[in-house]
Design an enzyme around this catalytic site. Sequence first.
Site, PDB file in Angstrom:
ATOM      1  N   LYS A 194     -11.647  -3.373  -2.976  1.00  0.00           N
ATOM      2  CA  LYS A 194     -11.921  -2.363  -3.101  1.00  0.00           C
ATOM      3  C   LYS A 194     -11.595  -1.135  -3.981  1.00  0.00           C
ATOM      4  O   LYS A 194     -11.503  -0.059  -4.648  1.00  0.00           O
ATOM      5  CB  LYS A 194     -12.907  -1.113  -1.641  1.00  0.00           C
ATOM      6  N   LYS A 245      -7.182 -10.779  -6.137  1.00  0.00           N
ATOM      7  CA  LYS A 245      -7.272 -10.306  -5.348  1.00  0.00           C
ATOM      8  C   LYS A 245      -8.580  -9.951  -5.602  1.00  0.00           C
ATOM      9  O   LYS A 245      -8.100  -8.601  -5.723  1.00  0.00           O
ATOM     10  CB  LYS A 245      -7.040 -10.236  -3.527  1.00  0.00           C
ATOM     11  N   LYS A 299       0.952  -1.523  -0.148  1.00  0.00           N
ATOM     12  CA  LYS A 299       0.129   0.193  -0.532  1.00  0.00           C
ATOM     13  C   LYS A 299       0.987   1.283  -0.118  1.00  0.00           C
ATOM     14  O   LYS A 299       0.451   2.270  -0.449  1.00  0.00           O
ATOM     15  CB  LYS A 299      -0.814  -0.151   1.606  1.00  0.00           C
TER      16      LYS A 299
HETATM   17  N1  AQP Z   1     -10.934 -10.741  -2.042  1.00  0.00           N
HETATM   18  C1  AQP Z   1     -11.071 -11.350  -1.285  1.00  0.00           C
HETATM   19  N2  AQP Z   1     -11.135 -12.604  -0.848  1.00  0.00           N
HETATM   20  C2  AQP Z   1     -11.755 -13.242   0.514  1.00  0.00           C
HETATM   21  N3  AQP Z   1     -11.497 -12.250   1.932  1.00  0.00           N
HETATM   22  C3  AQP Z   1     -10.508 -11.293   1.400  1.00  0.00           C
HETATM   23  N4  AQP Z   1     -11.298  -9.949   2.306  1.00  0.00           N
HETATM   24  C4  AQP Z   1     -11.127  -9.012   1.905  1.00  0.00           C
HETATM   25  N5  AQP Z   1     -10.841  -9.167   0.596  1.00  0.00           N
HETATM   26  C5  AQP Z   1     -10.944 -10.910  -0.328  1.00  0.00           C
HETATM   27  C6  AQP Z   1     -11.431 -10.207   3.872  1.00  0.00           C
HETATM   28  O1  AQP Z   1     -12.178  -8.943   4.377  1.00  0.00           O
HETATM   29  C7  AQP Z   1     -12.355  -9.225   5.745  1.00  0.00           C
HETATM   30  C8  AQP Z   1     -12.374  -7.107   5.574  1.00  0.00           C
HETATM   31  O2  AQP Z   1     -11.400  -6.408   5.257  1.00  0.00           O
HETATM   32  P1  AQP Z   1     -11.507  -4.945   5.194  1.00  0.00           P
HETATM   33  O3  AQP Z   1     -12.792  -4.516   6.237  1.00  0.00           O
HETATM   34  O4  AQP Z   1     -10.130  -5.175   5.986  1.00  0.00           O
HETATM   35  O5  AQP Z   1     -11.308  -4.825   3.379  1.00  0.00           O
HETATM   36  P2  AQP Z   1      -9.916  -4.537   3.514  1.00  0.00           P
HETATM   37  O6  AQP Z   1      -8.982  -5.626   3.565  1.00  0.00           O
HETATM   38  O7  AQP Z   1      -9.320  -3.341   2.989  1.00  0.00           O
HETATM   39  O8  AQP Z   1     -10.997  -4.952   1.279  1.00  0.00           O
HETATM   40  P3  AQP Z   1      -9.788  -4.653  -0.091  1.00  0.00           P
HETATM   41  O9  AQP Z   1     -10.834  -5.066  -0.203  1.00  0.00           O
HETATM   42  O10 AQP Z   1      -9.052  -5.554   0.122  1.00  0.00           O
HETATM   43  O11 AQP Z   1      -9.621  -3.311   0.817  1.00  0.00           O
HETATM   44  P4  AQP Z   1      -7.931  -2.947  -0.383  1.00  0.00           P
HETATM   45  O12 AQP Z   1      -8.289  -2.769  -1.378  1.00  0.00           O
HETATM   46  O13 AQP Z   1      -7.445  -1.980   1.032  1.00  0.00           O
HETATM   47  O14 AQP Z   1      -6.929  -4.055   0.239  1.00  0.00           O
HETATM   48  C9  AQP Z   1     -11.035  -9.036   5.821  1.00  0.00           C
HETATM   49  O15 AQP Z   1     -10.654 -10.167   6.407  1.00  0.00           O
HETATM   50  C10 AQP Z   1     -10.546  -8.975   4.572  1.00  0.00           C
HETATM   51  O16 AQP Z   1      -9.150 -10.577   4.486  1.00  0.00           O
END
Ligand code: AQP
Length: 332
Positions: free
Chosen positions: A198, A195, A112
């Site tokens: 968002k 993966k 990130k």
């Molecule tokens: N693609 C995925 N497959 C399985 N599990 C996933 N999680 C996120 N993406 C996947 C799981 O969702 C939970 C909540 O995640 P968060 O609130 O930390 O959201 P995040 O990880 O910020 O979501 P993103 O979309 O992955 O954000 P960015 O793009 O910022 O990295 C967690 O348990 C996570 O493992």
Amino acid sequence: LPRALSGIQPTAGSFHLGNYLGAVRQYVALQETHDAFYMVVDLHAITVPQDPAELRANTRLAVAQLLAAGLDPHRCTLFVQSHVPEHAQLGWVMNCITGFGEASRMTQFKDKSAKQGTDRATVGLFTYPILQVADILLYQADAVPVGEDQRQHIELTRDLAERFNGRFGETFTVPAPYIVKEVAKIYDLQDPASKMSKSASTPKGLINLLDEPKVTAKKIKSAVTDTGTEIRFDAAEKPGVSNLLTILSTLSGTSIPDLERGYEGKGYGALKTDLAEVMVDFVTPFRTRTQEYLDDPETLDALLAAGAEKARAVAAETLAQTYDRIGFLPAK
Ligand code: AQP
């Protein structure tokens, strides 16, 4: 009962399909077998800039989605992280037993901060895994339901729990990740090597649960598939089709071998049509239920107040014991 703890960020508005299949579905299941604590992690959300009004609205929206997904406040403790000040307090303690090099090895921060640039990436983003350690240890959690991307942070939690226990005496339960292999990583529909996230490169690859169902169906129909025509689970050779099979299998409850048999002689179009239908049947009532919870903010806030009170009772006890072990003079 064993304890479970997990958290989800309120940042994006809608949960995406990866959040739901990788994490939230497991939250719902673990209510039956665990003393479960789930929170909307607003302290984590501010590691990147947030608009205050949006953050407030998205926090309620996240709670509404968790309820719509099946969390039952009578069977779990549901709360907002900032309502329990012990998270930030234990977070500081954990910062003070973490090596700088150790924190620097967290791959999520490396990825990130590489994207954002080291001046835009905040110190909060750097230390967020350590706050997450505190989130988990405060509740003496045994199991932490998360997706694969969180595995390294749960490892760090285990290391810090053992370090603290070794230095100051048994204080924390050493937790284990609860990662369901089949759905541990849901992939982007346009880029099945990445993966679903968002921060996807194109919105077409990301299924938001609160999108118009028509939009969702369209995204599934334009998902990238693989060369060949056969519908078979093969993550290495056929990542696109395999991802669609995983999603369909989990939402429909039909095993992957049964799906493969059912699609013998059929093309990718048939798989996409069926998945689009299953998705629409899933998100349509989900959207309605989410809206119903949002329409009644008084009930939502009352439920969060009760959740925070239950959470604080546990968190305060762990923090008091931690402060005592460290040698802080008790406040009279
Ligand atoms: N693609 C995925 N497959 C399985 N599990 C996933 N999680 C996120 N993406 C996947 C799981 O969702 C939970 C909540 O995640 P968060 O609130 O930390 O959201 P995040 O990880 O910020 O979501 P993103 O979309 O992955 O954000 P960015 O793009 O910022 O990295 C967690 O348990 C996570 O493992």
